[in-house]
Design a protein around this motif. Structure first.
Motif, mmCIF file in Angstrom:
data_model
loop_
_atom_site.group_PDB
_atom_site.id
_atom_site.type_symbol
_atom_site.label_atom_id
_atom_site.label_comp_id
_atom_site.label_asym_id
_atom_site.label_seq_id
_atom_site.Cartn_x
_atom_site.Cartn_y
_atom_site.Cartn_z
ATOM 1 N N THR A 1 0.817 -1.278 -0.078
ATOM 2 C CA THR A 1 -0.061 -0.107 -0.119
ATOM 3 C C THR A 1 0.995 1.508 0.379
ATOM 4 O OG1 THR A 1 0.041 0.316 2.347
ATOM 5 C CG2 THR A 1 -1.455 -1.062 1.183
ATOM 6 N N ASN B 1 -4.657 7.652 0.002
ATOM 7 C CA ASN B 1 -4.703 6.634 -0.219
ATOM 8 C C ASN B 1 -3.909 6.785 -2.211
ATOM 9 O OD1 ASN B 1 -5.594 4.657 0.752
ATOM 10 N ND2 ASN B 1 -7.570 5.647 0.931
ATOM 11 N N LEU C 1 -3.315 4.668 -5.765
ATOM 12 C CA LEU C 1 -3.324 3.201 -5.864
ATOM 13 C C LEU C 1 -2.876 3.758 -7.471
ATOM 14 C CD1 LEU C 1 -7.166 2.284 -5.129
ATOM 15 C CD2 LEU C 1 -5.528 1.476 -3.949
ATOM 16 N N TRP D 1 0.378 -1.228 -6.264
ATOM 17 C CA TRP D 1 -0.333 -0.599 -4.621
ATOM 18 C C TRP D 1 -1.495 -0.680 -5.470
ATOM 19 C CZ3 TRP D 1 3.028 4.433 -6.025
ATOM 20 C CH2 TRP D 1 3.822 4.444 -5.502
ATOM 21 N N LYS E 1 -4.805 -1.541 -2.446
ATOM 22 C CA LYS E 1 -5.250 -1.422 -1.662
ATOM 23 C C LYS E 1 -5.377 -0.294 -1.808
ATOM 24 C CE LYS E 1 -5.397 -6.005 -0.517
ATOM 25 N NZ LYS E 1 -6.473 -7.296 0.064
ATOM 26 N N THR F 1 -8.521 9.307 -2.507
ATOM 27 C CA THR F 1 -7.437 7.886 -3.180
ATOM 28 C C THR F 1 -7.336 8.506 -4.587
ATOM 29 O OG1 THR F 1 -8.752 6.411 -2.393
ATOM 30 C CG2 THR F 1 -7.792 6.125 -4.225
#
Length: 195
Positions: free
Chosen positions: A107, A130, A132, A138, A140, A191
């Protein structure tokens, strides 16, 4: 009555803040690391810029500024810690078994604002998103765990990730030498996506 309403509103704000997610970013600082730490902060404070990406690096055993608890680590084939309670030795042995069976989920998080770290304030809290990316592995979101620590991996800027830290002096050296670490507090709900 106005005082009660104002106090109640302040409690709501504080409660929301307490449950917000954040990343505690630190320069490694522990007994036995004094020379490296002095070298990092010897020329003044270090700015960790917004956009710094932290990637999961391993399981955490100690404090945010010493996540591997290297201060208590003994040399040998298997990691062993001296001067800690027996119950903690048992907990760490279980984590070691988990670590040997596979790394924690890959992550990453990206800082949303800059942080300043210094000799006196070698840890700071920052808000994160986050990040991704199928390219970087990445996958999660919101999977940050308190038993995992993170290391600076690159700078995300203008939808691109630069992992070189070139010409970034203090923060670049700290990141490249593994001296810039972080731990997550709370669940990250926002995210961004990197191809």
């Amino acid at each position: 009555m106005k005082v009660i309403v104002a106090a109640f509103a302040q409690l709501i704000v504080l409660s929301q803040w307490a449950h917000a997610s954040s990343l505690e970013v630190c320069l490694k600082h522990y007994r036995g690391n004094e020379q490296d730490f002095s070298g990092l902060v010897g020329n003044g404070p270090i700015e960790v810029p917004a956009g710094t990406v932290f990637q999961s690096a391993g399981f955490r055993y100690g404090t945010p500024s010493d996540p591997r608890d290297e201060e208590h680590m003994q040399e040998g084939h298997d990691p062993a810690w001296s001067g800690i309670p027996q119950e903690e030795q048992i907990r760490r042995a279980k984590i070691l078994q988990q670590e040997r069976s596979g790394q924690p989920p890959k992550t990453a998080f990206v800082l949303t604002r800059s942080l300043i770290l210094s000799k006196r304030h070698y840890c700071a809290m920052g808000s994160v998103n986050n990040i991704l990316s199928s390219t970087w592995g990445w996958e999660k979101a919101g999977a940050g765990a308190s038993d995992v620590y993170y290391e600076a991996y690159g700078i995300y800027k203008e939808n691109m990730l630069n992992t070189s830290f070139d010409k970034m002096r203090g923060v670049g050296f700290a990141a490249q030498s593994g001296q810039l670490v972080a731990t997550i507090h709370g669940k990250v709900t926002t995210t961004v996506y990197e191809p």
